[in-house]
Motif scaffolding. Structure first.
Motif, PDB file in Angstrom:
ATOM      1  N   UNK A   1       0.800  -1.220   0.000  1.00 48.26           N
ATOM      2  CA  UNK A   1       0.000   0.000   0.000  1.00 48.26           C
ATOM      3  C   UNK A   1       0.830   1.266   0.000  1.00 48.26           C
ATOM      4  N   UNK A   2       2.165   1.144  -0.085  1.00 46.63           N
ATOM      5  CA  UNK A   2       3.033   2.321  -0.121  1.00 46.63           C
ATOM      6  C   UNK A   2       2.816   3.071  -1.430  1.00 46.63           C
ATOM      7  N   UNK A   3       2.678   4.401  -1.350  1.00 41.82           N
ATOM      8  CA  UNK A   3       2.346   5.207  -2.525  1.00 41.82           C
ATOM      9  C   UNK A   3       3.475   6.158  -2.879  1.00 41.82           C
ATOM     10  N   UNK A   4       3.653   6.331  -4.187  1.00 42.60           N
ATOM     11  CA  UNK A   4       4.702   7.216  -4.692  1.00 42.60           C
ATOM     12  C   UNK A   4       4.116   8.132  -5.754  1.00 42.60           C
ATOM     13  N   UNK A   5       4.274   9.442  -5.538  1.00 42.05           N
ATOM     14  CA  UNK A   5       3.924  10.389  -6.587  1.00 42.05           C
ATOM     15  C   UNK A   5       5.031  10.384  -7.630  1.00 42.05           C
ATOM     16  N   UNK A   6       4.650  10.358  -8.900  1.00 42.40           N
ATOM     17  CA  UNK A   6       5.619  10.375  -9.992  1.00 42.40           C
ATOM     18  C   UNK A   6       5.664  11.735 -10.676  1.00 42.40           C
ATOM     19  N   UNK A   7       5.051  12.742 -10.051  1.00 43.91           N
ATOM     20  CA  UNK A   7       4.936  14.064 -10.670  1.00 43.91           C
ATOM     21  C   UNK A   7       5.987  15.030 -10.147  1.00 43.91           C
ATOM     22  N   UNK A   8       6.511  15.835 -11.047  1.00 44.88           N
ATOM     23  CA  UNK A   8       7.360  16.952 -10.661  1.00 44.88           C
ATOM     24  C   UNK A   8       6.509  18.071 -10.085  1.00 44.88           C
ATOM     25  N   UNK A   9       7.088  18.860  -9.199  1.00 48.86           N
ATOM     26  CA  UNK A   9       6.411  20.066  -8.738  1.00 48.86           C
ATOM     27  C   UNK A   9       6.218  21.016  -9.921  1.00 48.86           C
ATOM     28  N   UNK A  10       5.068  21.681  -9.954  1.00 49.97           N
ATOM     29  CA  UNK A  10       4.789  22.669 -10.999  1.00 49.97           C
ATOM     30  C   UNK A  10       5.150  24.049 -10.465  1.00 49.97           C
ATOM     31  N   UNK A  11       6.282  24.569 -10.916  1.00 46.78           N
ATOM     32  CA  UNK A  11       6.736  25.863 -10.426  1.00 46.78           C
ATOM     33  C   UNK A  11       7.796  26.438 -11.329  1.00 46.78           C
ATOM     34  N   UNK A  12       8.366  27.561 -10.935  1.00 45.49           N
ATOM     35  CA  UNK A  12       9.332  28.273 -11.798  1.00 45.49           C
ATOM     36  C   UNK A  12      10.633  27.518 -12.005  1.00 45.49           C
ATOM     37  N   UNK A  13      10.917  26.507 -11.158  1.00 48.92           N
ATOM     38  CA  UNK A  13      12.153  25.746 -11.299  1.00 48.92           C
ATOM     39  C   UNK A  13      11.942  24.458 -12.091  1.00 48.92           C
ATOM     40  N   UNK A  14      10.873  24.409 -12.876  1.00 47.80           N
ATOM     41  CA  UNK A  14      10.596  23.246 -13.699  1.00 47.80           C
ATOM     42  C   UNK A  14      11.597  23.081 -14.822  1.00 47.80           C
ATOM     43  N   UNK A  15      11.416  22.066 -15.665  1.00 49.02           N
ATOM     44  CA  UNK A  15      12.439  21.719 -16.656  1.00 49.02           C
ATOM     45  C   UNK A  15      12.497  22.594 -17.892  1.00 49.02           C
ATOM     46  N   UNK A  16      11.589  23.543 -18.050  1.00 47.38           N
ATOM     47  CA  UNK A  16      11.589  24.344 -19.282  1.00 47.38           C
ATOM     48  C   UNK A  16      12.673  25.423 -19.240  1.00 47.38           C
ATOM     49  N   UNK A  17      13.520  25.427 -20.291  1.00 52.45           N
ATOM     50  CA  UNK A  17      14.604  26.400 -20.370  1.00 52.45           C
ATOM     51  C   UNK A  17      14.578  27.166 -21.693  1.00 52.45           C
ATOM     52  N   UNK A  18      13.470  27.039 -22.441  1.00 58.96           N
ATOM     53  CA  UNK A  18      13.352  27.796 -23.679  1.00 58.96           C
ATOM     54  C   UNK A  18      13.589  27.010 -24.943  1.00 58.96           C
ATOM     55  N   UNK A  19      13.580  25.676 -24.843  1.00 61.27           N
ATOM     56  CA  UNK A  19      13.713  24.839 -26.029  1.00 61.27           C
ATOM     57  C   UNK A  19      12.684  23.715 -25.943  1.00 61.27           C
ATOM     58  N   UNK A  20      11.612  23.765 -26.722  1.00 61.67           N
ATOM     59  CA  UNK A  20      11.210  24.811 -27.668  1.00 61.67           C
ATOM     60  C   UNK A  20      10.872  26.131 -26.965  1.00 61.67           C
ATOM     61  N   UNK A  21      10.949  27.215 -27.730  1.00 63.06           N
ATOM     62  CA  UNK A  21      10.854  28.554 -27.149  1.00 63.06           C
ATOM     63  C   UNK A  21       9.503  28.843 -26.515  1.00 63.06           C
TER      64      UNK A  21
END
Length: 331
Positions: A60-80
């Protein structure tokens, strides 16, 4: 996802490279679930798949597989055009003067790309030769309405058995980029992982493919995660497509930004995103990127198992071509 060295190459040709066409002819699911079908391999997510997933629950152990949604997310402008979420506070500790009581509340709004973080791509996400999944016209997507077929509202909730494919741990490394930054996961790799896990894939299962690449994001190196090592990324390759089709896998989700292995097979990059094209446009496969599998894979390794119950309900944003999701794996 095109490196500077690819500039000037012919990207306008509508012709599918012959080696990709050969695979397409063998894996196409068009018409399998009817000419009007917009769900694709989600049709494999039936009651039997859900029951099989439930059997995987032991602790019954649970794991979230989601990244936090915030300004430090993975988007760096590619695609723009892809941006990390930005939060706008609309009201802060205010109360409705027309309502009784002493309460106050706060409300906010978010602006983000639908694929800014952990997400599922819809069957409208990728097209070629003017066609989407199942032969729907690519022109069914417009700037005014979004995707009028195969939008995010047509995605099914996922309740099934997830199989954790942890190739780095199998190879004794932290991430596949320690072997090759562009490690191309093929059918033989998947056979090896499933054999090691003692599992036989069944229709409606999904694969959770850990490459270890997301550890760069966790270490604060967003550029390395989003742009790879010289635009090289580990991930599923053209050599895995027929394996996935032959086992009736319903979805494949990875911990990488690019999803598939880069560079593509051809030196001239004429087959760029060939895995995306075949998975989404031809097979109708559910796929997604930036799924955080680190904690889950460690727990699976400690428990000596690779099967989990996977529950994931993508946001049904009408007309969207990708959908944010917060998947949960249960051991």
């Amino acid at each position: 996802m095109i490196p500077p060295g690819a500039a000037g190459r012919d990207v306008a040709s509508p012709t599918l490279p012959s080696h990709v066409e050969e695979v397409r002819a063998r894996v196409s699911n068009w018409g399998r679930w009817g000419d009007d079908d917009q769900r694709g391999c989600a049709n494999l997510l039936d009651a039997a798949a859900a029951r099989r997933g439930s059997v995987s629950v032991r602790t019954g152990e649970r794991f979230s597989l989601a990244l936090d949604l915030g300004p430090d997310g993975p988007q760096v402008g590619q695609p723009a055009h892809r941006t990390n979420p930005t939060l706008e506070m609309l009201i802060v500790n205010q109360r409705d003067r027309h309502a009784p009581g002493v309460w106050v509340s706060s409300d906010d709004a978010v602006h983000m790309s639908t694929c800014a973080g952990t997400h599922i791509d819809t069957l409208a996400h990728v097209a070629y030769d003017g066609l989407l999944w199942n032969g729907f016209p690519a022109s069914s997507i417009s700037t005014e309405t979004g995707a009028t077929v195969c939008g995010a509202e047509t995605l099914s909730p996922i309740v099934t058995r997830g199989i954790v494919v942890d190739l780095p741990r199998l190879r004794g490394v932290a991430g596949l980029d320690e072997i090759d930054p562009g490690y191309a996961v093929g059918g033989a790799d998947l056979d090896e992982a499933l054999d090691a896990a003692g599992l036989t894939p069944e229709p409606g299962d999904v694969l959770l493919v850990r490459t270890g690449d997301i550890r760069h994001l966790h270490a604060g190196d967003r550029t390395r995660y989003a742009l790879g090592d010289g635009y090289r990324f580990p991930g599923p390759s053209l050599g895995s497509v027929e394996w996935i089709h032959g086992h009736d896998i319903a979805g494949v989700f990875t911990d990488t930004y690019a999803y598939e292995a880069f560079p593509p097979p051809s030196p001239d990059w004429s087959d760029t995103l060939c895995v995306h094209m075949l998975h989404i446009r031809d097979m109708g496969l559910l796929q997604g990127q930036s799924w955080d599998l680190e904690a889950l894979s460690a727990a699976c390794a400690e428990a000596g198992r690779s099967d989990v119950l996977l529950v994931a309900a993508p946001e049904p944003i009408v007309g969207a071509t990708s959908a944010p999701v917060a998947p949960v794996a249960v051991l």
